[in-house]
Design a protein around this motif. Structure first.
Motif, mmCIF file in Angstrom:
data_model
loop_
_atom_site.group_PDB
_atom_site.id
_atom_site.type_symbol
_atom_site.label_atom_id
_atom_site.label_comp_id
_atom_site.label_asym_id
_atom_site.label_seq_id
_atom_site.Cartn_x
_atom_site.Cartn_y
_atom_site.Cartn_z
ATOM 1 N N SER A 1 0.802 -1.234 0.000
ATOM 2 C CA SER A 1 0.000 0.000 0.000
ATOM 3 C C SER A 1 0.830 1.278 0.000
ATOM 4 O O SER A 1 0.358 2.322 -0.423
ATOM 5 C CB SER A 1 -0.958 0.000 1.198
ATOM 6 N N ASP A 2 2.093 1.216 0.465
ATOM 7 C CA ASP A 2 2.885 2.450 0.472
ATOM 8 C C ASP A 2 3.561 2.722 -0.872
ATOM 9 O O ASP A 2 4.301 3.688 -1.013
ATOM 10 C CB ASP A 2 3.937 2.407 1.594
ATOM 11 N N GLN A 3 3.299 1.856 -1.887
ATOM 12 C CA GLN A 3 3.947 2.040 -3.198
ATOM 13 C C GLN A 3 2.934 2.281 -4.324
ATOM 14 O O GLN A 3 3.305 2.327 -5.488
ATOM 15 C CB GLN A 3 4.761 0.773 -3.553
ATOM 16 N N VAL A 4 1.639 2.417 -3.979
ATOM 17 C CA VAL A 4 0.612 2.440 -5.051
ATOM 18 C C VAL A 4 0.354 3.840 -5.631
ATOM 19 O O VAL A 4 -0.352 3.966 -6.622
ATOM 20 C CB VAL A 4 -0.750 1.868 -4.548
ATOM 21 N N LEU A 5 0.943 4.873 -5.045
ATOM 22 C CA LEU A 5 0.622 6.241 -5.453
ATOM 23 C C LEU A 5 0.802 6.498 -6.958
ATOM 24 O O LEU A 5 -0.117 7.029 -7.596
ATOM 25 C CB LEU A 5 1.470 7.222 -4.626
ATOM 26 N N PRO A 6 1.961 6.122 -7.567
ATOM 27 C CA PRO A 6 2.100 6.405 -9.009
ATOM 28 C C PRO A 6 1.072 5.667 -9.864
ATOM 29 O O PRO A 6 0.659 6.161 -10.907
ATOM 30 C CB PRO A 6 3.521 5.952 -9.339
ATOM 31 N N VAL A 7 0.616 4.489 -9.392
ATOM 32 C CA VAL A 7 -0.418 3.744 -10.151
ATOM 33 C C VAL A 7 -1.721 4.547 -10.122
ATOM 34 O O VAL A 7 -2.408 4.687 -11.139
ATOM 35 C CB VAL A 7 -0.628 2.326 -9.566
ATOM 36 N N PHE A 8 -2.072 5.100 -8.956
ATOM 37 C CA PHE A 8 -3.268 5.945 -8.836
ATOM 38 C C PHE A 8 -3.149 7.157 -9.778
ATOM 39 O O PHE A 8 -4.121 7.551 -10.414
ATOM 40 C CB PHE A 8 -3.436 6.432 -7.394
ATOM 41 N N HIS A 9 -1.940 7.736 -9.836
ATOM 42 C CA HIS A 9 -1.740 8.905 -10.708
ATOM 43 C C HIS A 9 -1.977 8.534 -12.171
ATOM 44 O O HIS A 9 -2.563 9.314 -12.932
ATOM 45 C CB HIS A 9 -0.330 9.476 -10.534
ATOM 46 N N CYS A 10 -1.521 7.337 -12.572
ATOM 47 C CA CYS A 10 -1.753 6.889 -13.955
ATOM 48 C C CYS A 10 -3.244 6.669 -14.203
ATOM 49 O O CYS A 10 -3.770 7.026 -15.262
ATOM 50 C CB CYS A 10 -0.989 5.596 -14.232
ATOM 51 N N MET A 11 -3.911 6.068 -13.216
ATOM 52 C CA MET A 11 -5.357 5.804 -13.366
ATOM 53 C C MET A 11 -6.124 7.120 -13.538
ATOM 54 O O MET A 11 -7.096 7.190 -14.276
ATOM 55 C CB MET A 11 -5.880 5.062 -12.138
ATOM 56 N N LYS A 12 -5.676 8.157 -12.833
ATOM 57 C CA LYS A 12 -6.351 9.462 -12.935
ATOM 58 C C LYS A 12 -6.338 9.977 -14.369
ATOM 59 O O LYS A 12 -7.290 10.600 -14.835
ATOM 60 C CB LYS A 12 -5.668 10.473 -12.013
ATOM 61 N N ILE A 13 -5.245 9.671 -15.104
ATOM 62 C CA ILE A 13 -5.151 10.134 -16.494
ATOM 63 C C ILE A 13 -5.907 9.188 -17.432
ATOM 64 O O ILE A 13 -6.551 9.619 -18.382
ATOM 65 C CB ILE A 13 -3.661 10.249 -16.916
ATOM 66 N N LEU A 14 -5.869 7.875 -17.139
ATOM 67 C CA LEU A 14 -6.449 6.880 -18.054
ATOM 68 C C LEU A 14 -7.969 6.755 -17.946
ATOM 69 O O LEU A 14 -8.666 6.653 -18.967
ATOM 70 C CB LEU A 14 -5.812 5.508 -17.804
ATOM 71 N N VAL A 15 -8.502 6.739 -16.699
ATOM 72 C CA VAL A 15 -9.940 6.440 -16.506
ATOM 73 C C VAL A 15 -10.854 7.424 -17.246
ATOM 74 O O VAL A 15 -11.788 6.992 -17.929
ATOM 75 C CB VAL A 15 -10.279 6.335 -14.989
ATOM 76 N N PRO A 16 -10.622 8.760 -17.169
ATOM 77 C CA PRO A 16 -11.532 9.660 -17.899
ATOM 78 C C PRO A 16 -11.560 9.374 -19.399
ATOM 79 O O PRO A 16 -12.597 9.534 -20.045
ATOM 80 C CB PRO A 16 -10.944 11.054 -17.639
ATOM 81 N N LYS A 17 -10.444 8.895 -19.950
ATOM 82 C CA LYS A 17 -10.390 8.629 -21.395
ATOM 83 C C LYS A 17 -11.157 7.346 -21.744
ATOM 84 O O LYS A 17 -11.677 7.215 -22.852
ATOM 85 C CB LYS A 17 -8.928 8.456 -21.843
ATOM 86 N N LEU A 18 -11.204 6.405 -20.795
ATOM 87 C CA LEU A 18 -11.733 5.064 -21.125
ATOM 88 C C LEU A 18 -13.120 4.782 -20.560
ATOM 89 O O LEU A 18 -13.660 3.709 -20.782
ATOM 90 C CB LEU A 18 -10.757 3.993 -20.606
ATOM 91 N N LEU A 19 -13.671 5.729 -19.799
ATOM 92 C CA LEU A 19 -14.926 5.435 -19.082
ATOM 93 C C LEU A 19 -16.065 5.083 -20.043
ATOM 94 O O LEU A 19 -16.879 4.213 -19.755
ATOM 95 C CB LEU A 19 -15.314 6.621 -18.187
ATOM 96 N N THR A 20 -16.110 5.744 -21.191
ATOM 97 C CA THR A 20 -17.203 5.467 -22.145
ATOM 98 C C THR A 20 -17.007 4.114 -22.813
ATOM 99 O O THR A 20 -17.924 3.307 -22.900
ATOM 100 C CB THR A 20 -17.262 6.579 -23.215
ATOM 101 N N SER A 21 -15.764 3.830 -23.274
ATOM 102 C CA SER A 21 -15.552 2.602 -24.061
ATOM 103 C C SER A 21 -15.319 1.358 -23.190
ATOM 104 O O SER A 21 -15.689 0.259 -23.579
ATOM 105 C CB SER A 21 -14.361 2.796 -24.997
ATOM 106 N N SER A 22 -14.708 1.525 -22.041
ATOM 107 C CA SER A 22 -14.396 0.344 -21.198
ATOM 108 C C SER A 22 -14.897 0.565 -19.768
ATOM 109 O O SER A 22 -14.107 0.590 -18.817
ATOM 110 C CB SER A 22 -12.886 0.091 -21.168
ATOM 111 N N GLU A 23 -16.201 0.716 -19.633
ATOM 112 C CA GLU A 23 -16.766 1.096 -18.321
ATOM 113 C C GLU A 23 -16.478 0.047 -17.251
ATOM 114 O O GLU A 23 -16.082 0.367 -16.129
ATOM 115 C CB GLU A 23 -18.274 1.329 -18.442
ATOM 116 N N SER A 24 -16.663 -1.244 -17.598
ATOM 117 C CA SER A 24 -16.505 -2.280 -16.562
ATOM 118 C C SER A 24 -15.068 -2.331 -16.046
ATOM 119 O O SER A 24 -14.826 -2.569 -14.861
ATOM 120 C CB SER A 24 -16.927 -3.646 -17.096
ATOM 121 N N LEU A 25 -14.087 -2.073 -16.933
ATOM 122 C CA LEU A 25 -12.683 -2.058 -16.508
ATOM 123 C C LEU A 25 -12.443 -0.892 -15.524
ATOM 124 O O LEU A 25 -11.746 -1.049 -14.512
ATOM 125 C CB LEU A 25 -11.772 -1.916 -17.729
#
Length: 1306
Positions: free
Chosen positions: A626-650
Motif C-alpha cells: 500500500s505504500d507504493q501504489v501512489l504512481p499507479v493511482f496517478h496513472c489511473m487518474k489520467i487513463l480512466v476519464p479517457k476510457l470510461l465510455t468505451s471500457s466502463e466495466s474495466l
C-alpha cells in the motif's frame, strides 16, 4: 534528641474532645465512602479538611497523627469504581496546599508518587467542567500544575531531587495515555528552576519520551515532548551532565513534532545552552582520542564533526550503510551551536556566524570537494558525508517562517552549492559504472538520489541556469540508465549485480522523471517523443525481476541480504516503473485514444494502448504494497476519464480495487492520507463524474456507493470526508472570479454529496471528545507551544466538512441557470431529509443526533435562501409551514421562524398562506402556534416593502387577539408579545378601525406591564420580552454566517460542539471568498448577548427525555406544566374527587417517581400505589405508560390511579408548591442524618421522593427534603431496588394511617 515522628495512634485526657471529634469524623467519612454515591459523599468532604487541622500541632507545626490515616481515605476514593468519586478525591487532594501548609512527611511524598500518580493516569479525569468552553483547558490539569509547583517549592532541598527523580521514573514505568502524560509534563515544566536532576533523571526523561512516542495523537505527542524538554532545561543541574549526554537526550525529540529549528522551543534551547555553555561537566574520557571532552559548545561541536568524519578502521565491515542516528545528531548540534553563536553576536558583526559555520563544516566540505576526483575514498566515509549533508539541509529548514531571511540557511546553501559539481559527478559515477552490485547498495542508491533531489531543489531556489553541474549530469544519467535496462541477459541466469544495477537504473530514471515534471527547465527536448520516451513506453509493464542465485564468491554479508526481501526490491522496481509511466502519460495525455483502436505500430505503446495500460495498473495494485501504489493511482487518474465510455466495466473494476486498498489502511499510517487524496482525485475527477452521469451506468452507481462508504468511514476516521468534499467543491468551482461561467450540471447529479456535507458531524464518544478538547487547547496555545509551529494544522475536524459545503454554496450565483437548478434540487432534498428525520422513531431530545441533524438542515436552508425565487418558493412553501407544525427543539424553531420571516419580507404574496396556518384545529396548533406567533412579533420587518400595510395589520390584529385568550399561559405570553408589536404599528399607521378598542388594549397591555407582586407571571412577561429573539434579533441585519452558525446556536442552548466560530470559515482557504461577499460578521449587538433564561419549547412535546432547561420550570403561573389538563381546578381536589368516584379510601400520600428511568420499576410502583390507595403518582413522562414492560407490571393500575407528569427539571418547583400546600417532603436515601424507617412517624400529608436507580437523589433535590428516611438493613449489599424501597415506605405510611384512623374510630 531526635524527633521520633508522628504516632500511629495516641490518646491524651487533655485533648480528648478534639481526639474524639477526629475519630468520629474519620469513621463517618470512611463509612460514607462505602456508599460509593457522590451526592452522599460530597457534603461530607469538607470534614476531611478538619481532619488535617486536628492532625497538625499548632505549637510546632508537626504531625500529631501519622499521615497514613489521611492517605487511607484518599486511596479509598482513588480506587473507587465510580470515576466521579475518583475525580472528586484527586481534586480534593490537589487543593490541599491551596489553603494550608502541611509539614513534610516522607509517607506523603511516597503517596504522591504511588497512588496519586496511578489515579492521574486515568484520561477521563481531565475532562472539562460543565459550562467550560472547548479548548479552555482541563481544570484538573491546571490544579495538578499548581499543586506540583507549590509542593516541590516547599520540599527540603536535599529531598527535592530524589522526589523529582522518582516522579519521572514513575512516568517512565508504564505506557501512559497521551492526555495524562501531557498534563504531567506541563506541570513539571512549570516547576521553578532549580538544580535538582542529574544524569539518572535525564535518562529517565529519555525513557518517558520514548513512551510518549507510541501514542497516536501527533499534536499531543509533540506538545508533551516540548514540555519534557522544558522540564530538562529547568531542572537539570548542568554541572552533573556533559554536552554529549544533552545531545543524546535531544535526539529523542522528533524534530518534525517538537524541536524544529525556528520555533520558540529551539530559541529557548539555544538560550539555555548559551547561558550554561561553560558549566557542563567534562566527560572523563573521550571515545577515540583519550582526551577529555571540551566544555565549550563550539569546541565540543568542532570535535564532534571531526570524529564523525574520521575514516573507519575496517573497510570490510562496510557492507551495510551506516545508521542515520549519528548524522542527525551532528547536524542538530552544528545548527544549535551556530544559532547560539548568532545570539552572542546579535549586535556585533555578522561575519562571526559565517566563520563558525565554516570552521564546523570544513572537514565535511573538504571531503565533499574530493568526492568527484578521489576514487579511493572509503565507502563508509562517503556515506556519512552525504548523510550529514542531507540532515543539515533538512534540519536547517526554518519552521513557521520564510527561509529567505535566514542567514544560516543562506550560508549553508552557498557552501553546498560550491560542492555540487564534485557531488554530482560522484553520484553519476556510482549509479552508472556498475559500482553498486549488492542488495545493501540499494540503500546507498536511495541516499544518492535523495542528495540529487536536494541539489536540484537548491539550484531551483537560487535560479536555474542552463549548463549548471546538475544539468550536465542528468542527461548522461538518463542515457546510462536506459542502456543498463536494455542489456537484458538473454538465456543465462541473471547475476545479482546485474539485477541490482537494473533496480538502480529504474530508480534513477524515476527520480529524473519526477524532477523533470517539477522543473520545466529540465525538459531537454520538445514534445516529440525521443528515445527515452519510446524506451519507457515500450517497457514490459509490471516486469518482475527474477531472483538471482547468490554467487559463491560473494561475501556472506551480501549473500544473506540478497536472499532476504527480494519481494520488497521488486516492488520498488515496479513502483519506479509506474513513476516513469505517469510522467509519460501526463506529458502525452493528448495522444491517448479514447478507445483501443487499431494502431498497428504505436510509437508510444503505453500511451497509445490505454486499455492494456489500465489492465496492467490493476495487476500492479495486486502486487504492490500500500505504500507504493501512489504512481499507479496517478496513472489511473489520467487513463480512466479517457476510457470510461468505451471500457466502463474495466474502470469500475479499477475503482473497486483502489477502494479495497484505501479501506484496508489505518488512518494512523503515514501513507493513508496521500493515498486517499490520490484515490479521490481519480474517482471523483470532474471528467469522470460528468461522463458517468451522462451514461448513468455501472460507474455512476459505483461512484455513489463509494461516496457513501467514504462518509461512513468518516465516523471512525476523522477527516476522510473532508478530503472528498474539499476536492469536489474545488473542482466544481474553479475560482471565484469565473464562478458565474462554470456550469454545475455535473454537480447536480451528485448533490447528495453536498447534502450529506451540510448535515455531517458525528456525536463523539466521551473519550474522543476529550482528545479533541485537549487538541483544541494545545492549538489555542499558538506559537507558545512549538508543536503547533512544526505540525501542520490539517483541518481534519468534522466542522470543516460543513464549512467547505457552506462556502461552496455561498459562491453560487442565483442568476446562473445551472447554479439555480443545483440550489433548488439541494433545497428540496434538505426539506425531504427534515421530514424523514422528524418521522424517525429515535429518541428526540436536546443535542441528540436527530436534533443536531435537523438544526444543520435549517442552517443550510438559511444560507441558500437568497437564491430562491417566487416560483420555487411556491413549490416548497407548504413544506416549510408544515415544518413549523412539528414538535421541534428551540434552536430549530428559531431557524424555521427566521426563514418564514425572510420569505414573507421578500414575497408578501405568501401572507394569505401564512394566515391559513392559524386556522387549523386547536389540537394541531397547541404544540406549534408559538412558532407562528413569534413570526408575527417581527411584523414590522415582514411589512417593510408593502406599500399598503393596513389590511395586513388588521388581519394580524384579529388573529393575535383571539390567541390572547388561550387557556395556555405560554401561548398567551407569545400572543401578548405579538400584540404589543402589532398595536405599536397600528398607532404608527393610524388604523382607524381599531380606535374603539384603544382603551381596552392599552389598559390590558398596561396591566400586563404593571402586574403587581413578584410572581412567576410577571417574571415570565419580563423574561420573554428580554429574550434575544424579540429584543435584539433583527432578521435582516443579523442575516450572516456568524449568526447562523455561532450566535444563534449559542443563544438557543445547543451544545458547544455545534457552534462554528467565524474564524474557522476564514481559516479554511480551500474554497475562496467571494469578493462581493460581506455578510460574514454580525453587525448588531446580538453577539454580545448571553443565553437567556427563557426557552421556547413545545407544550405537550413528547420528547423522549426531559429537556435540560431548568428555566422552563417557572415559566407559567396560571397553568403550571403538570396542571395542563386541569387548568382551573386545584390538583388536590381533582385527586380527591376521582378517588371518591372510584369508591376508594382517601389517602394524602403523593409518590414522586420522576427520577426513575426503568419502565419495570415505574409499572411496579404504579400497581403498589393503586393497591395502597396513594392519591397520585408523578412520573417524568406519561409516555412510559405506553411501554409494554410498564403495562406488564402495572396490570392496568394506571387507569385507576391519578398519574401526573412532572419532568426532572420541574421537580424543585413542584416540591416547593407541595410544601406550600402543607406537605412534608420525605426522601428515601441514606445520608448522615437519615432516620430509621421503624422510628419515623409519617404525617398525613406526605410526599415521598424516590431517587434514580443509579444516582439516587441529586444534591440539589436533597436540599429540598424535610427529612430523609432509610430502611434498616442487616446484609452486606448496601441498597434495595427502588421499587422495593418505595413499596416498603408506602406500606409503612398506609399501616400508620390505618392505625391512626382505627384509633379515631374507636
Amino acid at each position: 534528641m531526635k524527633d521520633p515522628g508522628p504516632s500511629l495512634f495516641w490518646w491524651s485526657e487533655k485533648k480528648k474532645d478534639e481526639l474524639l471529634k477526629f475519630w468520629e469524623n474519620y469513621i463517618l467519612i470512611m463509612e460514607t465512602l462505602e456508599g460509593n454515591q457522590i451526592h452522599v459523599i460530597k457534603p461530607v468532604l469538607p470534614k476531611l479538611n478538619s481532619l488535617f487541622e486536628y492532625a497538625v500541632s499548632e505549637e510546632n507545626g508537626n504531625w500529631l497523627f501519622h499521615p497514613s490515616w489521611h492517605m487511607c481515605i484518599y486511596k479509598r476514593m482513588f480506587e473507587s469504581e465510580n470515576k466521579i468519586l475518583t475525580k472528586e478525591g484527586v481534586l480534593h487532594f490537589l487543593e490541599l496546599y491551596e489553603t494550608k501548609v502541611l509539614p513534610f512527611s516522607p509517607e506523603f511524598s511516597e503517596f504522591i508518587i504511588g497512588p496519586l500518580m496511578d489515579a492521574l493516569s486515568e484520561s477521563s479525569l481531565y475532562s472539562r467542567s460543565p459550562g467550560q468552553l472547548i479548548g479552555s483547558g482541563s481544570p484538573l490539569g491546571l490544579k495538578l500544575q499548581k499543586f506540583l509547583v507549590t509542593y516541590i517549592s516547599l520540599l527540603p532541598e536535599e529531598i527535592k531531587s530524589s522526589f523529582l527523580l522518582k516522579c519521572i521514573q514513575k512516568m517512565s514505568s508504564r505506557h501512559w495515555c497521551a492526555i495524562p502524560i501531557l498534563f504531567l509534563s506541563k506541570a513539571l515544566a512549570n516547576v521553578p528552576r532549580c538544580k535538582a536532576l542529574g544524569i539518572e533523571a535525564l535518562l529517565a526523561l529519555r525513557d518517558v519520551l520514548q513512551c510518549t512516542m507510541i501514542t497516536h495523537q501527533i499534536l499531543l505527542r509533540g506538545a508533551a515532548q516540548c514540555y519534557l524538554l522544558q522540564t530538562a532545561m529547568n531542572l537539570v543541574d548542568v554541572e552533573k551532565v556533559s554536552l554529549s549526554d544533552i545531545s543524546t537526550f535531544l535526539m529523542c525529540l522528533r524534530q518534525e513534532e517538537s524541536l524544529g529549528r525556528g520555533t520558540s522551543l529551539w530559541t529557548e534551547l539555544c538560550d539555555w545552552l548559551r547561558v550554561n555553555e561553560n558549566c557542563f561537566r567534562r566527560a572523563s574520557d573521550c571515545s577515540c582520542v583519550g582526551l577529555p571532552e571540551p566544555s565549550s559548545l563550539n569546541a565540543y561541536v568542532k570535535n564532534l564533526v571531526q570524529e564523525y568524519m574520521k575514516s573507519p578502521a575496517l573497510e570490510r565491515e562496510n557492507c551495510f550503510m551506516p545508521d542515520w542516528f549519528e548524522a542527525k545528531l551532528v547536524a542538530m548540534m552544528v545548527l544549535l551551536a551556530v544559532d547560539v553563536e548568532g545570539m552572542k553576536s546579535q549586535y556585533s558583526e555578522k561575519r562571526r556566524t559565517q566563520n563558525v559555520l565554516r570552521i564546523f563544516l570544513d572537514p565535511l566540505l573538504e571531503s565533499l570537494m574530493k568526492l568527484g576526483t578521489n576514487a579511493y575514498m572509503p565507502l563508509l566515509k562517503t556515506d556519512r558525508c552525504l548523510q550529514l549533508l542531507v540532515k543539515l539541509l533538512h534540519t536547517c529548514m526554518l519552521k513557521g517562517s520564510s527561509t529567505q531571511d535566514d542567514e544560516v540557511f543562506t550560508l549553508l546553501q552557498n557552501f553546498v552549492m560550491s560542492t555540487t559539481e564534485s557531488i554530482s559527478e560522484f553520484i553519476l559515477r556510482r549509479l552508472t559504472m556498475n559500482e553498486l552490485s549488492s542488495v545493501s547498495d540499494l540503500d546507498r542508491c536511495h541516499l544518492y538520489l535523495m542528495v540529487l533531489t536536494e541539489l536540484i531543489n537548491l539550484h531551483l531556489k537560487v535560479g536555474w541556469k542552463r549548463g549548471n553541474p546538475i544539468w550536465r549530469v542528468i542527461s548522461p544519467l538518463k542515457n546510462a540508465s536506459i542502456r543498463h535496462l536494455q542489456e537484458m541477459d538473454h538465456g543465462q541466469e541473471p547475476t545479482l549485480g546485474a539485477q541490482v544495477q537494473r533496480v538502480i537504473s529504474m530508480a534513477a530514471l524515476a527520480t529524473v522523471c519526477e524532477a523533470t515534471d517539477r522543473t520545466p527547465e529540465l525538459q531537454l527536448g520538445s514534445l516529440e517523443a525521443g528515445p527515452t520516451e519510446r524506451f519507457l513506453s515500450a517497457l514490459p509493464l509490471n516486469h518482475t525481476l527474477q531472483k538471482p542465485h547468490a554467487e559463491e564468491e560473494s561475501s556472506l554479508c551480501e549473500e544473506s541480504s540478497s536472499s532476504q526481501g527480494w519481494g520488497k526490491i521488486v516492488a520498488q522496481y515496479i513502483h519506479d516503473q509506474w513513476v516513469c509511466l505517469s510522467f509519460l502519460l501526463k506529458k502525452y495525455h493528448t495522444l491517448i485514444p479514447t478507445s483501443e483502436g487499431e494502431i498497428l505500430e504505436p510509437i508510444l505503446p503505453a500511451v497509445q494502448m490505454p486499455v492494456r495500460t489500465l489492465q496492467a495498473a490493476l495487476e500492479a495494485l495486486t502486487v504492490l504494497p500500500s505504500d507504493q501504489v501512489l504512481p499507479v493511482f496517478h496513472c489511473m487518474k489520467i487513463l480512466v476519464p479517457k476510457l470510461l465510455t468505451s471500457s466502463e466495466s474495466l474502470c469500475v473494476e479499477s475503482f473497486d480495487m483502489a477502494w479495497k486498498i484505501i479501506s484496508a489502511l489505518s488512518n494512523t499510517q503515514l501513507v493513508f492520507w496521500s493515498n486517499l487524496k490520490a484515490f479521490v482525485q481519480f474517482v471523483f475527477d470532474t471528467k469522470v463524474l460528468s461522463t458517468a452521469a451522462k451514461i448513468k451506468g455501472q460507474a455512476y452507481f459505483k461512484i455513489k456507493e463509494i461516496m457513501y462508504k467514504i462518509i461512513e468511514m468518516s465516523a471512525i476516521k476523522t477527516g476522510v470526508f473532508n478530503t472528498l468534499i474539499s476536492y469536489c467543491c474545488k473542482s466544481w468551482i474553479v475560482s471565484a472570479s469565473n464562478v458565474s461561467q462554470v456550469s454545475l450540471s455535473t454537480a447536480k447529479n451528485y448533490s447528495e454529496l453536498v447534502l450529506e456535507a451540510c448535515i455531517f458531524g458525528t456525536v463523539f464518544r466521551r473519550d474522543q471528545r476529550l482528545i479533541q478538547d485537549v487538541q483544541t487547547y494545545i492549538e489555542n496555545l499558538g506559537h507558545d507551544c512549538a508543536a503547533n509551529t512544526v505540525i501542520e494544522n490539517t483541518k481534519r475536524e468534522d466542522h470543516y466538512v460543513r464549512i467547505c459545503a457552506v462556502k461552496f454554496l455561498c459562491l453560487l450565483d442565483g442568476s446562473n441557470m445551472s447554479h439555480k437548478l443545483f440550489v433548488e434540487d439541494l433545497a428540496i432534498k434538505l426539506l425531504d431529509k427534515d421530514e424523514l428525520v422528524s418521522k424517525s422513531r429515535t429518541r428526540y431530545y436536546v443535542n441528540s443526533q436527530q436534533h443536531r441533524v435537523k438544526n444543520r438542515i435549517w442552517q443550510a436552508l438559511l444560507v441558500i435562501f437568497p437564491r430562491f425565487d417566487q416560483n420555487f418558493l411556491n413549490r416548497i412553501i407548504d413544506k416549510i409551514f408544515r415544518a413549523g407544525f412539528i414538535n421541534n427543539q428551540a434552536s430549530i424553531k428559531y431557524f424555521i421562524e427566521w426563514i418564514i420571516i425572510l420569505i414573507l419580507h421578500k414575497f408578501p404574496q405568501f401572507l394569505p398562506k401564512f394566515w391559513d396556518c392559524f386556522s387549523y384545529g386547536e389540537e394541531n396548533l397547541k404544540t406549534s402556534i408559538c412558532t407562528f406567533l413569534s413570526v408575527l412579533s417581527h411584523l414590522d420587518i415582514i411589512t417593510q416593502n408593502v406599500p399598503e400595510k393596513k389590511p395586513i395589520l388588521k388581519q394580524a390584529f384579529i388573529i393575535v387577539l383571539q390567541w390572547c385568550f388561550s387557556h395556555n399561559f405560554s401561548i398567551r405570553l407569545y400572543a401578548l408579545v405579538a400584540l404589543k408589536k402589532i398595536w405599536s404599528m397600528c398607532k404608527t399607521w393610524h388604523v382607524e378601525e381599531f380606535d374603539a378598542l384603544t382603551s381596552v388594549i392599552e389598559s390590558s397591555l398596561s396591566q400586563v406591564e404593571n402586574m403587581p407582586g413578584a410572581g412567576n407571571a410577571k417574571k415570565n412577561w419580563q423574561r420573554i420580552q428580554e429574550h434575544f429573539f424579540f429584543e435584539t434579533f433583527h432578521p435582516l441585519k443579523d442575516y450572516c454566517l456568524e449568526t447562523i452558525f455561532y450566535i444563534l446556536p449559542r443563544l438557543s442552548g445547543l451544545v458547544e460542539d455545534e457552534w462554528i466560530a467565524i474564524g474557522k470559515f476564514t481559516r479554511f482557504t480551500d474554497i475562496p471568498l467571494d469578493s462581493g461577499f460581506q455578510w460574514y460578521l454580525s453587525p448588531t449587538q446580538l453577539c454580545e448577548r448571553k443565553p437567556g433564561d427563557w426557552a421556547q419549547q413545545d407544550i405537550g412535546s413528547n420528547s423522549g427525555e426531559a429537556d435540560d432547561q431548568s428555566e422552563w420550570t417557572d415559566v407559567q403561573k396560571k397553568i403550571i406544566p403538570w396542571k395542563n389538563n386541569v387548568p382551573d381546578l386545584d390538583l388536590e381536589l381533582v385527586f380527591q374527587d376521582r378517588v371518591a368516584k372510584l369508591g376508594k379510601s382517601i389517602s394524602r400520600l403523593i409518590v414522586v417517581a420522576s427520577l426513575i428511568d426503568k419502565p419495570t420499576n415505574l409499572g411496579g410502583l404504579c400497581r403498589t400505589c393503586e393497591v395502597f390507595g396513594a392519591s397520585a403518582l408523578t412520573v417524568g413522562s406519561l409516555q412510559c405508560t405506553r411501554d409494554k414492560q410498564f403495562q406488564c407490571l402495572s396490570v392496568s393500575a394506571e387507569q385507576w390511579l391519578p398519574l401526573v407528569e412532572v419532568r426532572p427539571p420541574q421537580l424543585i418547583d413542584f416540591l416547593q408548591q407541595k410544601k406550600a400546600e402543607g406537605y412534608t417532603v420525605i426522601g428515601v436515601e441514606q445520608t448522615a442524618r437519615s432516620i430509621d424507617l421503624t422510628q419515623y412517624s409519617f404525617p398525613e400529608r406526605s410526599l415521598l421522593l424516590l431517587g434514580n436507580e443509579r444516582e439516587g437523589i441529586p444534591a440539589n433535590l436533597i436540599q429540598q427534603l424535610d427529612v430523609c428516611v432509610e430502611i434498616p438493613q442487616q446484609g452486606i449489599i448496601r441498597s434495595l431496588n427502588v421499587h422495593v424501597s418505595g413499596a416498603l415506605l408506602i406500606w409503612e405510611y398506609t399501616r400508620q394511617q390505618l392505625l391512626k384512623h382505627g384509633d379515631t374510630k374507636s
